[in-house]
Write an enzyme that holds these catalytic residues in place. Sequence first.
Site, PDB file in Angstrom:
ATOM      1  CG  HIS A 204      -0.880   7.179  -1.310  1.00 20.80           C
ATOM      2  ND1 HIS A 204      -2.178   7.278  -1.765  1.00 20.80           N
ATOM      3  CD2 HIS A 204      -0.956   6.559  -0.104  1.00 20.80           C
ATOM      4  CE1 HIS A 204      -3.001   6.754  -0.871  1.00 20.80           C
ATOM      5  NE2 HIS A 204      -2.288   6.298   0.141  1.00 20.80           N
ATOM      6  CG  PHE A 205       4.437   5.493  -6.772  1.00 17.52           C
ATOM      7  CD1 PHE A 205       5.510   5.530  -5.892  1.00 17.52           C
ATOM      8  CD2 PHE A 205       4.224   4.327  -7.493  1.00 17.52           C
ATOM      9  CE1 PHE A 205       6.346   4.432  -5.721  1.00 17.52           C
ATOM     10  CE2 PHE A 205       5.047   3.216  -7.337  1.00 17.52           C
ATOM     11  CZ  PHE A 205       6.108   3.271  -6.447  1.00 17.52           C
ATOM     12  NE  ARG A 206       0.457  12.037  -2.569  1.00 19.75           N
ATOM     13  CZ  ARG A 206      -0.487  11.620  -1.753  1.00 19.75           C
ATOM     14  NH1 ARG A 206      -1.533  10.942  -2.216  1.00 19.75           N
ATOM     15  NH2 ARG A 206      -0.425  11.869  -0.467  1.00 19.75           N
TER      16      ARG A 206
ATOM     17  CG  LEU B 160      -6.664  11.168   7.811  1.00 17.04           C
ATOM     18  CD1 LEU B 160      -7.552  11.858   6.795  1.00 17.04           C
ATOM     19  CD2 LEU B 160      -7.358  11.099   9.160  1.00 17.04           C
TER      20      LEU B 160
ATOM     21  CG  HIS C  51       0.514  15.606   1.410  1.00 13.30           C
ATOM     22  ND1 HIS C  51      -0.473  15.832   0.477  1.00 13.30           N
ATOM     23  CD2 HIS C  51       0.077  14.586   2.172  1.00 13.30           C
ATOM     24  CE1 HIS C  51      -1.468  14.972   0.668  1.00 13.30           C
ATOM     25  NE2 HIS C  51      -1.155  14.198   1.689  1.00 13.30           N
TER      26      HIS C  51
ATOM     27  CG  ASN D  92      -5.227   8.519  -3.360  1.00  7.70           C
ATOM     28  OD1 ASN D  92      -4.265   7.894  -3.781  1.00  7.70           O
ATOM     29  ND2 ASN D  92      -5.185   9.210  -2.236  1.00  7.70           N
TER      30      ASN D  92
ATOM     31  CG  ASP E  29      -1.076   5.010   3.889  1.00  9.21           C
ATOM     32  OD1 ASP E  29      -1.206   5.324   2.688  1.00  9.21           O
ATOM     33  OD2 ASP E  29      -1.864   5.403   4.764  1.00  9.21           O
TER      34      ASP E  29
ATOM     35  CG  HIS F  10      -4.346   2.553   6.144  1.00 10.32           C
ATOM     36  ND1 HIS F  10      -5.658   2.600   6.553  1.00 10.32           N
ATOM     37  CD2 HIS F  10      -4.313   3.115   4.919  1.00 10.32           C
ATOM     38  CE1 HIS F  10      -6.373   3.170   5.611  1.00 10.32           C
ATOM     39  NE2 HIS F  10      -5.587   3.486   4.606  1.00 10.32           N
TER      40      HIS F  10
ATOM     41  CB  ALA G 188      -3.933  13.104   6.324  1.00  7.12           C
TER      42      ALA G 188
ATOM     43  CE  LYS H  77      -7.936   2.687  -0.426  1.00  3.56           C
ATOM     44  NZ  LYS H  77      -6.763   2.611   0.428  1.00  3.56           N
TER      45      LYS H  77
ATOM     46  CG  HIS I 195      -9.462   4.682   4.073  1.00  3.45           C
ATOM     47  ND1 HIS I 195      -8.298   5.411   4.000  1.00  3.45           N
ATOM     48  CD2 HIS I 195     -10.110   5.120   5.182  1.00  3.45           C
ATOM     49  CE1 HIS I 195      -8.240   6.246   5.021  1.00  3.45           C
ATOM     50  NE2 HIS I 195      -9.330   6.099   5.747  1.00  3.45           N
TER      51      HIS I 195
ATOM     52  CG  HIS J 297      -1.768   1.253   1.337  1.00  2.00           C
ATOM     53  ND1 HIS J 297      -3.089   1.198   1.701  1.00  2.00           N
ATOM     54  CD2 HIS J 297      -1.523   2.563   1.117  1.00  2.00           C
ATOM     55  CE1 HIS J 297      -3.606   2.411   1.691  1.00  2.00           C
ATOM     56  NE2 HIS J 297      -2.662   3.267   1.342  1.00  2.00           N
TER      57      HIS J 297
HETATM   58 ZN   LIG Z   1      -3.079   5.268   1.817  1.00  2.00          ZN
END
Ligand SMILES: [Zn+2]
Length: 346
Positions: free
Chosen positions: A17-19, A220, A252, A43, A248, A175, A264, A100, A137, A15
């Site tokens: 996030h690469f953006r 989060l 940012h 996302n 996770d 998570h 978050a 997801k 989630h 899990h």
């Molecule tokens: Zn996540």
Amino acid sequence: MSAKTITIIKPDDWHLHFRDNGMLLETVPATARCFSRAIVMPNLVPPVVNAEMALSYRERILSARPNGSTFEPLMTLYLTDKTTPADIRAAKKAGIVAVKLYPAGATTNSDAGVNALDTLYPVFEEIATQNMRLLIHGEVTSKDIDIFDREKVFIDRYLCHLTRQIPELKFVFEHITTSDAVDFVLESSANVAATITPQHLLMNRNDMLDGGIRPHNYCLPVLKRSSHQLALRKAVQSGSKKFFLGSDSAPHEKNKKESSCGCAGCYSAWSALELYVQVFEELGALDKLENFTSRNGPDFYGLPYNKEQVTLVRKEWQVPESIVLPDGERIVPFYAGQTLQWQIAN
Ligand SMILES: [Zn+2]
């Protein structure tokens, strides 16, 4: 005498996030340094809602890999109120491994998420039929529910019903942050598993709020009280096959974290594996590490173990205070400025 080196099957991150776009030149190499595969969260803005979008996102990730890297992104689809069983079949054909579920508004860029879980049961059934995994989630988003209770309420309102209605559906409770979630996963069938992040094993809400607000420890689901942290630590210490690595990692820019309404997410890609090792060592459970990092995840997904290995050496090093992105913006990584005990040998 304590070990000086640890060699394990090269782990996967189940899990993260690469953006997108320029950020990929930072996030993809950071993860490829120690993970063979990663479940990539969908996302983005706009979210990755169909096979075509997932495949083009995959291409952008592949072109951000360092030269010679064999890192493999495992792509996911973002479930919305409009997702159909046909979308799921198309995703499976395109090699997408998981779907997801974000309750609408649960976290960064989740506005397009699901409002009514019950109406999606035909989609969940198709996910089970296609032998894909559902990634959840698990928090309610109603404003009248206290933020520290949202995971438990989600279990009571939705997950208990889901496991009864579609017991053959394999899903990851992502998570997890509470003893309630640990209990739920342990009491459920082998079709229910969970990922646990380094921050939820290492910290509780005091680490975010005591002595001043620490925005870089804000993620989060939010950090909970220490009794929940202890339950998570016991869960990984137990060696149960139901728990596996999911960092996770979620970058940012610094100014979006250090703000009057901060985002978050903890960007842990540069330290996650080393921090997990630290936790397992503290727990006297280094013999359980390799299953957690490298076997339980592939087993749950029905994928082969990685062939390569990675070696960590006991050596103090400091996580950088900040990382400069290709566009000049900065990210403050998780555990910035702190000293870690383990380092990956190259
Ligand atoms: Zn996540």
